[in-house]
Design an enzyme around this catalytic site. Sequence first.
Site, PDB file in Angstrom:
ATOM      1  N   HIS A  25     -10.304  -6.501  -1.987  1.00  0.00           N
ATOM      2  CA  HIS A  25     -11.204  -6.401  -0.999  1.00  0.00           C
ATOM      3  C   HIS A  25     -12.388  -5.887  -1.697  1.00  0.00           C
ATOM      4  O   HIS A  25     -12.600  -4.628  -1.833  1.00  0.00           O
ATOM      5  CB  HIS A  25     -10.846  -5.644   0.214  1.00  0.00           C
ATOM      6  CG  HIS A  25      -9.654  -6.372   1.007  1.00  0.00           C
ATOM      7  ND1 HIS A  25      -9.703  -7.157   1.944  1.00  0.00           N
ATOM      8  CD2 HIS A  25      -8.332  -5.974   1.051  1.00  0.00           C
ATOM      9  CE1 HIS A  25      -9.036  -7.679   2.187  1.00  0.00           C
ATOM     10  NE2 HIS A  25      -7.851  -6.750   2.006  1.00  0.00           N
ATOM     11  N   ASN A  81       2.139  -4.964  -3.352  1.00  0.00           N
ATOM     12  CA  ASN A  81       0.697  -5.433  -2.911  1.00  0.00           C
ATOM     13  C   ASN A  81      -0.085  -4.060  -2.542  1.00  0.00           C
ATOM     14  O   ASN A  81       0.363  -3.409  -1.934  1.00  0.00           O
ATOM     15  CB  ASN A  81       0.800  -6.497  -1.691  1.00  0.00           C
ATOM     16  CG  ASN A  81      -0.487  -6.889  -1.306  1.00  0.00           C
ATOM     17  OD1 ASN A  81      -0.913  -7.637  -2.136  1.00  0.00           O
ATOM     18  ND2 ASN A  81      -1.124  -6.845  -0.191  1.00  0.00           N
ATOM     19  N   GLU A  91       0.795  -1.344  -0.125  1.00  0.00           N
ATOM     20  CA  GLU A  91       0.086   0.065   0.166  1.00  0.00           C
ATOM     21  C   GLU A  91       0.736   1.333  -0.032  1.00  0.00           C
ATOM     22  O   GLU A  91       0.640   2.295   0.705  1.00  0.00           O
ATOM     23  CB  GLU A  91      -0.941  -0.038   1.099  1.00  0.00           C
ATOM     24  CG  GLU A  91      -1.911  -1.121   1.041  1.00  0.00           C
ATOM     25  CD  GLU A  91      -2.716  -1.186   2.314  1.00  0.00           C
ATOM     26  OE1 GLU A  91      -2.618  -0.307   3.328  1.00  0.00           O
ATOM     27  OE2 GLU A  91      -3.727  -2.220   2.475  1.00  0.00           O
ATOM     28  N   GLU A 150      -5.862 -10.876  -1.131  1.00  0.00           N
ATOM     29  CA  GLU A 150      -6.806 -10.755  -0.050  1.00  0.00           C
ATOM     30  C   GLU A 150      -8.188 -10.589  -0.304  1.00  0.00           C
ATOM     31  O   GLU A 150      -8.807  -9.697   0.517  1.00  0.00           O
ATOM     32  CB  GLU A 150      -6.365  -9.505   0.709  1.00  0.00           C
ATOM     33  CG  GLU A 150      -4.705  -9.240   0.948  1.00  0.00           C
ATOM     34  CD  GLU A 150      -4.289  -8.098   1.639  1.00  0.00           C
ATOM     35  OE1 GLU A 150      -5.265  -7.472   2.363  1.00  0.00           O
ATOM     36  OE2 GLU A 150      -3.248  -7.518   1.767  1.00  0.00           O
ATOM     37  N   ASP A 208     -11.917 -10.717  -0.381  1.00  0.00           N
ATOM     38  CA  ASP A 208     -13.377 -11.081   0.185  1.00  0.00           C
ATOM     39  C   ASP A 208     -14.449 -10.296  -0.388  1.00  0.00           C
ATOM     40  O   ASP A 208     -14.294  -9.386  -1.191  1.00  0.00           O
ATOM     41  CB  ASP A 208     -13.217 -10.738   1.870  1.00  0.00           C
ATOM     42  CG  ASP A 208     -12.464  -9.531   2.201  1.00  0.00           C
ATOM     43  OD1 ASP A 208     -12.309  -8.508   1.315  1.00  0.00           O
ATOM     44  OD2 ASP A 208     -12.014  -9.340   3.197  1.00  0.00           O
TER      45      ASP A 208
HETATM   46  C1  XIL Z   1      -6.195  -6.445   8.220  1.00  0.00           C
HETATM   47  C2  XIL Z   1      -6.558  -7.638   9.299  1.00  0.00           C
HETATM   48  O1  XIL Z   1      -7.310  -8.696   8.689  1.00  0.00           O
HETATM   49  C3  XIL Z   1      -6.983  -7.232  10.406  1.00  0.00           C
HETATM   50  O2  XIL Z   1      -7.130  -8.425  11.478  1.00  0.00           O
HETATM   51  C4  XIL Z   1      -6.175  -6.174  11.176  1.00  0.00           C
HETATM   52  O3  XIL Z   1      -6.920  -5.716  12.267  1.00  0.00           O
HETATM   53  C5  XIL Z   1      -6.207  -4.974  10.246  1.00  0.00           C
HETATM   54  O4  XIL Z   1      -5.354  -5.536   8.932  1.00  0.00           O
HETATM   55  N1  XIL Z   1      -5.248  -4.803   3.522  1.00  0.00           N
HETATM   56  C6  XIL Z   1      -3.985  -5.473   4.078  1.00  0.00           C
HETATM   57  C7  XIL Z   1      -4.168  -6.338   5.339  1.00  0.00           C
HETATM   58  O5  XIL Z   1      -2.998  -5.430   3.587  1.00  0.00           O
HETATM   59  O6  XIL Z   1      -3.018  -6.641   6.104  1.00  0.00           O
HETATM   60  C8  XIL Z   1      -5.104  -6.001   6.071  1.00  0.00           C
HETATM   61  O7  XIL Z   1      -5.581  -6.928   7.186  1.00  0.00           O
HETATM   62  C9  XIL Z   1      -6.426  -5.708   5.491  1.00  0.00           C
HETATM   63  C10 XIL Z   1      -6.221  -4.475   4.182  1.00  0.00           C
END
Ligand code: XIL
Length: 323
Positions: free
Chosen positions: A209, A173, A133, A238, A240
């Site tokens: 996400h 990422n 990020e 990641e 969802d």
């Molecule tokens: C999130 C985790 O899922 C949570 O448990 C934590 O509190 C915060 O981070 N982008 C990312 C991940 O790269 O590391 C993040 O994970 C979600 C967004």
Amino acid sequence: MSDEATLRTAADASDFRIGAAIDPDALRSDPSYLRTAKSEFNAITPENALKMGPLRPSRDTYDFGDADAVVDFGVEHDMYVRGHTLVWHNQKPDWFQAWDYTGDQLRTFLRDHVHTVAGRYRSKIDAWDVVNEAVADDGSMRDTVWYDALGEEYLADAFRWANEVTDADLYYNDYGADGINEKSDAVYDMVEGLLDDGVPIDGVGLQMHALGDHPDPGSVAENVRRFRDLGLDVQITEMDVAFHVDDVSENPDEDQAEFYGDVVAACRDAGCDTVVTWGVHDASTWLRSFRDFGERFTGDPLLFDDRYDEKPAYDGVKGALED
Ligand code: XIL
């Protein structure tokens, strides 16, 4: 393929990786969690355990207990292990806030962190999110502690330091860069610049996400292809899938299933071979506990429900793998 085939066997059969983010406490305390993780997925990543905060109780110490537990679980069960993440502006240790560092001190600290953490898992971790990020939503460089103190050079440095100590593939990422848009254009330009400078970067991770806004799968495929054309690998890291609570579709489970399937299909089509979901089952999703996300988004974004039963989304992914 028989009905007994798991997601994992379906993925193995099509040379694909389906993964889940893992919580070490759940692994230790919940046999169903452990069983689902190892039989349904052939890839994992520690959800939090490899972040700087959890790893660094003080400036001079490391606590690898949780990270080792997840990585060793993956190695033991012959899974592809993604490391997440070496350089990020979030989830830094509490003590960091009060540290009055100079630029040189911070650079040395970050170099030692990368060397120690990536080096520890040299041949156990297959891919690292070296930098997470670094680009802001408008496409500019994100104003972080690292950027602030070290300038844009920290990116190239981080990849070079990681490359000195690990055999893993090295990824940049980010979120919101899944389809073609202003942010993914900026990520594209940035990684192209890194490649031009001879920086050892192997791939780009698209977080996916899909919270409320679901990118167009065709645009995701096009995006994957342009990174592939640069010579980079692309993984969905990641995933969802949720809806805004005030804008839930009429058939959320079916729409979620369709989107999961479409993304896996688009990814496969465009030459991406890994999709990691951000959790094993709905009860472990970060959306229920993170900030005000629980009020904003539906809280069942994964492939298994709270009781570890397979959801339509599970069939959506499996179907896309078996096609
Ligand atoms: C999130 C985790 O899922 C949570 O448990 C934590 O509190 C915060 O981070 N982008 C990312 C991940 O790269 O590391 C993040 O994970 C979600 C967004």
